[in-house]
Design an enzyme around this catalytic site. Structure first.
Site, mmCIF file in Angstrom:
data_model
loop_
_atom_site.group_PDB
_atom_site.id
_atom_site.type_symbol
_atom_site.label_atom_id
_atom_site.label_comp_id
_atom_site.label_asym_id
_atom_site.label_seq_id
_atom_site.Cartn_x
_atom_site.Cartn_y
_atom_site.Cartn_z
ATOM 1 N N GLY A 126 20.509 -1.392 142.455
ATOM 2 C CA GLY A 126 21.367 -1.898 143.523
ATOM 3 C C GLY A 126 20.862 -1.538 144.909
ATOM 4 N N ASP A 127 21.607 -1.981 145.911
ATOM 5 C CA ASP A 127 21.296 -1.699 147.314
ATOM 6 C C ASP A 127 19.948 -2.274 147.738
ATOM 7 O OD1 ASP A 127 23.653 -0.135 147.406
ATOM 8 O OD2 ASP A 127 22.555 1.520 146.505
ATOM 9 N N GLY B 201 19.516 -5.272 149.303
ATOM 10 C CA GLY B 201 19.570 -6.163 150.476
ATOM 11 C C GLY B 201 19.972 -7.580 150.121
ATOM 12 N N HIS C 198 27.702 -5.558 150.210
ATOM 13 C CA HIS C 198 26.594 -6.396 150.692
ATOM 14 C C HIS C 198 26.681 -6.529 152.211
ATOM 15 C CE1 HIS C 198 26.114 -8.444 146.505
ATOM 16 N NE2 HIS C 198 25.757 -7.187 146.535
ATOM 17 N N THR D 160 31.584 4.998 142.471
ATOM 18 C CA THR D 160 31.961 4.786 143.868
ATOM 19 C C THR D 160 33.437 5.121 144.091
ATOM 20 O OG1 THR D 160 32.551 2.486 143.496
ATOM 21 C CG2 THR D 160 30.252 2.922 144.097
ATOM 22 N N ARG E 101 42.515 -5.468 126.872
ATOM 23 C CA ARG E 101 43.459 -6.600 126.943
ATOM 24 C C ARG E 101 44.849 -6.192 127.419
ATOM 25 N NH1 ARG E 101 42.163 -7.153 121.080
ATOM 26 N NH2 ARG E 101 41.889 -4.973 121.617
ATOM 27 N N GLN F 116 25.089 -5.136 142.480
ATOM 28 C CA GLN F 116 24.379 -3.999 141.854
ATOM 29 C C GLN F 116 22.993 -4.440 141.358
ATOM 30 O OE1 GLN F 116 27.896 -4.401 140.505
ATOM 31 N NE2 GLN F 116 28.485 -3.277 142.301
ATOM 32 N N THR G 147 26.773 1.614 151.659
ATOM 33 C CA THR G 147 27.674 0.795 152.480
ATOM 34 C C THR G 147 29.129 1.064 152.126
ATOM 35 O OG1 THR G 147 25.970 -0.890 152.232
ATOM 36 C CG2 THR G 147 28.006 -1.599 153.258
ATOM 37 N N THR G 148 29.407 1.265 150.841
ATOM 38 C CA THR G 148 30.797 1.442 150.399
ATOM 39 C C THR G 148 31.227 2.898 150.465
ATOM 40 O OG1 THR G 148 30.457 -0.425 148.923
ATOM 41 C CG2 THR G 148 32.389 0.918 148.483
ATOM 42 N N ARG H 291 27.386 7.574 150.847
ATOM 43 C CA ARG H 291 26.533 8.583 150.204
ATOM 44 C C ARG H 291 25.051 8.290 150.484
ATOM 45 N NH1 ARG H 291 28.343 8.293 144.055
ATOM 46 N NH2 ARG H 291 28.142 6.099 144.536
ATOM 47 N N GLY I 263 12.179 -6.505 158.730
ATOM 48 C CA GLY I 263 13.048 -5.929 159.758
ATOM 49 C C GLY I 263 14.484 -6.240 159.410
HETATM 50 P P1 IMP Z 1 31.092 2.373 139.643
HETATM 51 O O1 IMP Z 1 30.543 0.980 139.543
HETATM 52 O O2 IMP Z 1 31.849 2.618 140.912
HETATM 53 O O3 IMP Z 1 31.863 2.757 138.423
HETATM 54 O O4 IMP Z 1 29.842 3.389 139.693
HETATM 55 C C1 IMP Z 1 28.954 3.533 138.592
HETATM 56 C C2 IMP Z 1 27.516 3.729 139.053
HETATM 57 O O5 IMP Z 1 27.045 2.543 139.668
HETATM 58 C C3 IMP Z 1 27.325 4.828 140.109
HETATM 59 O O6 IMP Z 1 26.067 5.419 139.921
HETATM 60 C C4 IMP Z 1 27.348 4.070 141.425
HETATM 61 O O7 IMP Z 1 26.673 4.747 142.447
HETATM 62 C C5 IMP Z 1 26.624 2.792 141.007
HETATM 63 N N1 IMP Z 1 26.998 1.641 141.824
HETATM 64 C C6 IMP Z 1 28.099 0.871 141.720
HETATM 65 N N2 IMP Z 1 28.091 -0.107 142.628
HETATM 66 C C7 IMP Z 1 26.942 0.025 143.312
HETATM 67 C C8 IMP Z 1 26.341 -0.734 144.359
HETATM 68 O O8 IMP Z 1 26.860 -1.745 144.846
HETATM 69 N N3 IMP Z 1 25.130 -0.285 144.786
HETATM 70 C C9 IMP Z 1 24.510 0.799 144.236
HETATM 71 N N4 IMP Z 1 25.035 1.516 143.264
HETATM 72 C C10 IMP Z 1 26.234 1.127 142.784
#
Ligand code: IMP
Length: 423
Positions: A19-20, A22, A48, A134, A148, A223, A298-299, A302, A414
């Site tokens: 993830g992350d 761009g 995003h 997160t 369910r 992700q 972003t969220t 960290r 950039g």
């Molecule tokens: P969760 O999706 O919040 O349950 O997190 C589970 C794992 O996925 C953790 O390691 C998070 O840091 C990672 N994670 C969840 N969403 C993202 C994202 O959008 N970018 C990067 N890592 C993510």
């Protein structure tokens, strides 16, 4: 193949790392050509980033293509919908003058409820080996969905919403030892439902109709493939499918009907939360990359841990998702490095191994085999043609192409809109 920004048909942008990468920015660009932009997985764990003439936005639920004011934007059946976050997003669009009348949220999508967020926090707190979620309640949302018992978007429109919320809140309080007031939840959600009602619909029909008319449909993943619930480094994963299978899960569209599958990753890699990353950089280089690349979530805010690009993983993601193009972001962040490493293999107990197990233990125990490249010192943010990149930057990109056998079609140099090379 024509340049990526001239795409036609059906295209998907999927993360092929942790993830992350761009995506927001690439989707903002590619959506100029889209009639429909459809988000297919994840929930408010997503962030995003889009920066354009309307301002800078962190998109969590809404597709990053919302800024193409003519396109229809869909939130799919398998997206975990956090209404509070979604409504905040809609408010920020209103303030910025971004219309969103073409937004449709699938009626079958699961709702992230206040108890999911609480459960996410409690579970993480007591876990010995923390996932580093997160904290957005995304895991518990999907857990209830699979069990369910979860509420769905369509429940917001039902006459017995109150009863459903009361029943579920009582069960959650009893089994998870929570102290949630059903009435508080109901009063919030009855307000939310009024705001959301005009945007609820059947997104699968919209996809079908647009396919029949040969419209351009862009699928937006969240992700990355190695956070996939099935294919990722379990348990250090998210709870949805960031790969092409996620498109089928949200829209009933078979992956073979995708004309373009664009795998996106940075020129290096990063990981946030727990879990292994074989190509982790040394402390000094990490510090430089975090600073220069602003590697902060972003969220969650960290710090993301940087690693060298890992071609073993990329190749694996390609095999599973049949990528037609690679999008490499943040190449400019590597400028100034004397030497740049590329992970091209693994060693386990001193022996080379090509086997990629999905267990996180396997990735924890392997040692990367690197190919080392000379770096470049030039500022590349003004480069718009591949040929004009410094020789060593070209060599680096070409090595990625050669190893993975996927053409690199997009390179960002950039952070601003337009600071890209369409190869
Ligand atoms: P969760 O999706 O919040 O349950 O997190 C589970 C794992 O996925 C953790 O390691 C998070 O840091 C990672 N994670 C969840 N969403 C993202 C994202 O959008 N970018 C990067 N890592 C993510």
């Amino acid at each position: 193949m024509a340049k990526l920004n001239k795409w036609h048909g059906t295209a998907a942008v999927i993360g092929i790392d942790w993830g992350d990468s761009g995506k927001g920015r690439l989707i903002d660009d590619l959506s100029q050509n889209a009639n429909v932009i459809a988000r297919f997985n994840g929930g408010s764990n997503t962030g995003h980033t889009v920066s354009n003439k309307f301002g800078k936005f962190a998109m969590h639920i809404t597709p990053s293509g919302i800024f193409n004011q003519k396109a229809t934007c869909l939130v799919g059946r398998n997206v975990a919908v956090n209404l509070e976050v979604l409504i905040q997003e809609l408010d920020s669009f209103k303030k910025a003058g971004v219309a969103f009348k073409n937004l449709v949220i699938d009626e079958q999508a699961p709702l992230t409820m206040p108890w999911h967020i609480l459960r996410d926090g409690i579970r993480e707190k007591v876990r010995k080996s923390k996932i580093g979620t997160t904290g957005n309640g995304v895991g518990p949302t999907y857990a209830d969905y699979t069990e369910r018992v979860g509420l769905k978007v369509i429940d917001l429109l039902s006459s017995d919403l109150k009863e459903k919320i009361y029943n579920e809140a009582e069960i959650q309080n009893k089994f998870f030892n929570l102290k949630i007031s059903p009435n508080d939840v109901y009063s919030k959600f009855s307000k939310y439902s009024k705001v959301i009602k005009p945007y609820v619909g059947n997104t699968i029909q919209i996809i079908k109709q647009n396919l029949q008319k040969n419209k351009n449909i862009l699928f937006e993943g969240a992700q990355g493939y190695f956070l996939d619930i099935d294919a990722g480094t379990y348990p250090f994963v998210t709870s949805s499918n960031p790969g092409v299978v996620g498109i089928w899960r949200s829209y009933d569209l078979h992956p073979q009907n995708l004309d373009h599958v664009i795998g996106i990753t940075k020129a290096y890699t990063t990981r946030v939360g727990s879990g292994p990353m074989p190509t982790k950089m040394d402390e000094k280089t990490s510090k430089q990359i975090i600073e220069k690349g602003h590697e902060v979530g972003t969220t969650t805010g960290r710090i993301r841990s940087p690693g060298w690009q890992d071609l073993v993983l990329l190749k694996y993601a390609h095999e599973a998702n049949h990528l037609t193009a690679l999008a490499i972001t943040k190449l400019d962040i590597l400028s100034g490095q004397k030497k740049i490493k590329l992970g091209v293999g693994y060693k386990l107990n001193g022996k080379e191994t090509t086997y990629l197990s999905h267990s996180s233990e396997f990735l924890e125990n392997v040692r990367p085999v690197y190919e080392e490249f000379e770096g470049w010192q030039e500022d590349i943010s003004n480069v718009r043609e591949f040929e004009r990149l410094p020789k060593n930057a070209k060599k680096y990109i070409e090595a990625i192409e050669k190893f993975t056998k996927i053409p690199v079609k997009f390179i960002s140099v950039g952070p601003k809109r337009g600071e890209v090379i369409y190869v």
